[in-house]
Every structure is written in structure tokens, then in C-alpha cells.
Design a protein around this motif. Sequence first.
Motif, PDB file in Angstrom:
ATOM      1  N   GLN A  72       0.811  -1.211   0.000  1.00 19.41           N
ATOM      2  CA  GLN A  72       0.000   0.000   0.000  1.00 19.41           C
ATOM      3  C   GLN A  72       0.850   1.269   0.000  1.00 19.41           C
ATOM      4  O   GLN A  72       0.321   2.361  -0.233  1.00 19.41           O
ATOM      5  N   PHE A  73       2.158   1.129   0.221  1.00 17.53           N
ATOM      6  CA  PHE A  73       3.054   2.284   0.212  1.00 17.53           C
ATOM      7  C   PHE A  73       3.860   2.394  -1.076  1.00 17.53           C
ATOM      8  O   PHE A  73       4.595   3.360  -1.257  1.00 17.53           O
ATOM      9  N   TYR A  74       3.758   1.417  -1.948  1.00 18.12           N
ATOM     10  CA  TYR A  74       4.608   1.386  -3.140  1.00 18.12           C
ATOM     11  C   TYR A  74       4.487   2.638  -3.991  1.00 18.12           C
ATOM     12  O   TYR A  74       5.468   3.061  -4.588  1.00 18.12           O
ATOM     13  N   ASP A  75       3.315   3.244  -4.047  1.00 20.96           N
ATOM     14  CA  ASP A  75       3.167   4.438  -4.880  1.00 20.96           C
ATOM     15  C   ASP A  75       3.929   5.630  -4.308  1.00 20.96           C
ATOM     16  O   ASP A  75       4.124   6.629  -4.991  1.00 20.96           O
ATOM     17  N   ARG A  76       4.412   5.516  -3.085  1.00 19.84           N
ATOM     18  CA  ARG A  76       5.197   6.592  -2.459  1.00 19.84           C
ATOM     19  C   ARG A  76       6.691   6.304  -2.466  1.00 19.84           C
ATOM     20  O   ARG A  76       7.489   7.116  -2.022  1.00 19.84           O
ATOM     21  N   PHE A  77       7.076   5.130  -2.958  1.00 15.26           N
ATOM     22  CA  PHE A  77       8.489   4.776  -3.089  1.00 15.26           C
ATOM     23  C   PHE A  77       8.946   5.068  -4.512  1.00 15.26           C
ATOM     24  O   PHE A  77       8.209   4.833  -5.467  1.00 15.26           O
ATOM     25  N   ASP A  78      10.178   5.543  -4.657  1.00 15.59           N
ATOM     26  CA  ASP A  78      10.750   5.741  -5.988  1.00 15.59           C
ATOM     27  C   ASP A  78      11.174   4.416  -6.600  1.00 15.59           C
ATOM     28  O   ASP A  78      11.204   4.283  -7.823  1.00 15.59           O
ATOM     29  N   ALA A  79      11.520   3.459  -5.761  1.00 14.82           N
ATOM     30  CA  ALA A  79      11.939   2.133  -6.227  1.00 14.82           C
ATOM     31  C   ALA A  79      11.620   1.109  -5.145  1.00 14.82           C
ATOM     32  O   ALA A  79      11.601   1.439  -3.954  1.00 14.82           O
ATOM     33  N   VAL A  80      11.367  -0.102  -5.586  1.00 17.48           N
ATOM     34  CA  VAL A  80      11.163  -1.233  -4.681  1.00 17.48           C
ATOM     35  C   VAL A  80      12.160  -2.297  -5.112  1.00 17.48           C
ATOM     36  O   VAL A  80      12.083  -2.809  -6.226  1.00 17.48           O
ATOM     37  N   VAL A  81      13.113  -2.592  -4.233  1.00 19.67           N
ATOM     38  CA  VAL A  81      14.235  -3.459  -4.573  1.00 19.67           C
ATOM     39  C   VAL A  81      14.132  -4.775  -3.807  1.00 19.67           C
ATOM     40  O   VAL A  81      13.946  -4.772  -2.591  1.00 19.67           O
ATOM     41  N   LEU A  82      14.282  -5.858  -4.523  1.00 14.37           N
ATOM     42  CA  LEU A  82      14.323  -7.175  -3.908  1.00 14.37           C
ATOM     43  C   LEU A  82      15.772  -7.635  -3.855  1.00 14.37           C
ATOM     44  O   LEU A  82      16.433  -7.713  -4.895  1.00 14.37           O
ATOM     45  N   LEU A  83      16.267  -7.924  -2.653  1.00 16.31           N
ATOM     46  CA  LEU A  83      17.557  -8.589  -2.515  1.00 16.31           C
ATOM     47  C   LEU A  83      17.267 -10.075  -2.545  1.00 16.31           C
ATOM     48  O   LEU A  83      16.446 -10.568  -1.773  1.00 16.31           O
ATOM     49  N   SER A  84      17.913 -10.794  -3.439  1.00 15.75           N
ATOM     50  CA  SER A  84      17.631 -12.223  -3.561  1.00 15.75           C
ATOM     51  C   SER A  84      18.912 -13.040  -3.430  1.00 15.75           C
ATOM     52  O   SER A  84      19.998 -12.579  -3.770  1.00 15.75           O
ATOM     53  N   ALA A  85      18.733 -14.247  -2.914  1.00 18.08           N
ATOM     54  CA  ALA A  85      19.841 -15.183  -2.747  1.00 18.08           C
ATOM     55  C   ALA A  85      19.255 -16.588  -2.723  1.00 18.08           C
ATOM     56  O   ALA A  85      18.100 -16.776  -2.328  1.00 18.08           O
ATOM     57  N   PRO A  86      20.043 -17.575  -3.105  1.00 19.59           N
ATOM     58  CA  PRO A  86      19.564 -18.958  -3.027  1.00 19.59           C
ATOM     59  C   PRO A  86      19.316 -19.374  -1.581  1.00 19.59           C
ATOM     60  O   PRO A  86      19.912 -18.837  -0.640  1.00 19.59           O
ATOM     61  N   ALA A  87      18.440 -20.355  -1.419  1.00 22.10           N
ATOM     62  CA  ALA A  87      18.065 -20.826  -0.084  1.00 22.10           C
ATOM     63  C   ALA A  87      19.276 -21.201   0.757  1.00 22.10           C
ATOM     64  O   ALA A  87      19.348 -20.854   1.940  1.00 22.10           O
ATOM     65  N   GLU A  88      20.248 -21.902   0.166  1.00 17.23           N
ATOM     66  CA  GLU A  88      21.395 -22.346   0.962  1.00 17.23           C
ATOM     67  C   GLU A  88      22.219 -21.173   1.483  1.00 17.23           C
ATOM     68  O   GLU A  88      22.754 -21.218   2.589  1.00 17.23           O
ATOM     69  N   VAL A  89      22.295 -20.087   0.719  1.00 15.05           N
ATOM     70  CA  VAL A  89      23.013 -18.894   1.166  1.00 15.05           C
ATOM     71  C   VAL A  89      22.242 -18.229   2.302  1.00 15.05           C
ATOM     72  O   VAL A  89      22.825 -17.855   3.330  1.00 15.05           O
TER      73      VAL A  89
END
Length: 150
Positions: A72-89
Amino acid sequence: MSGTGKSTALVELGRRGFAVVDADSPGWSEWVPDSAGAEGEWLWREDRMAELLASERDRTLFVSGCSSNQGQFYDRFDAVVLLSAPAEVMLERIETRTTNDFGKTPAERDRILGDLASVEPLLLATSTHEIDATRPLEDVVAALVAIGEA
């Protein structure tokens, strides 16, 4: 997602003088029971987040966290970043971290793996950027700064 390095990156961004908020921390999130009162979930405090996002600042604000009401806040963010890593990491990081006890029990680790399978695809679909969090911290933070200053 737990164990991707959100908190570590946030600390480094704060050290560099950026405004940072860990929205999963007390004061920014609260436990909200379900209608039956038997279960519930941690949600971002909408009043605090709305006030934060409405305030003026000189430098980029980095908000970290994950809750079902974040969209519900995404329209107020300039960017939405996902940090991703494999499960084992992720699981290795969780096993060795000393700043957060979440993920140390078998049940919590199962929940993390379940969230990776069910929640991460939703996060990816609504993010504007994805960063490979297996990269060195310096690279992850540099990518975040570049996105924040774009």
C-alpha cells in the motif's frame, strides 16, 4: 526475505549518511492478531510509515522490511528493490548471524523456505529492481545507492 542481507546493507547505508528505517523493527511493525485471535502477523505501522514517507529529506531514504501491507506504500516509493539469494546462502547467513535469532529453530527455517517459495515470487513481481545478494556487500550497497540516486 530473511537472510538476504537487508539489515547488513541498511547498516552500511546508514553508516554512509543515508536515512534508513528497518520497518521490521519494534516501533515500525506491530503484531496484529487475525479476526479469531488465534493467529496473526507482523504488519508495518501504517501511521508511522505514512508520516515517514510524507516528510522532506535531503538524502535518499532506504526502507527495509517485508510485510503483507507494504504494497500500500509502493506508490510513495521511488523504487522497490528485492535482494535475492539462493536458499542455501540465506540459511547459512541465518545460522551464523548474531544480530537476529529468527531462523535458528527448525520450524522457523521451514517457514523461511516456505516464504522463499510462496512470498518471494510475489515480491519479485512487484519490485522495480532485483539485486543478487550473493555479491559482496560493497557491490550490493553500490547498486542500492545507484538506484536511490537515479
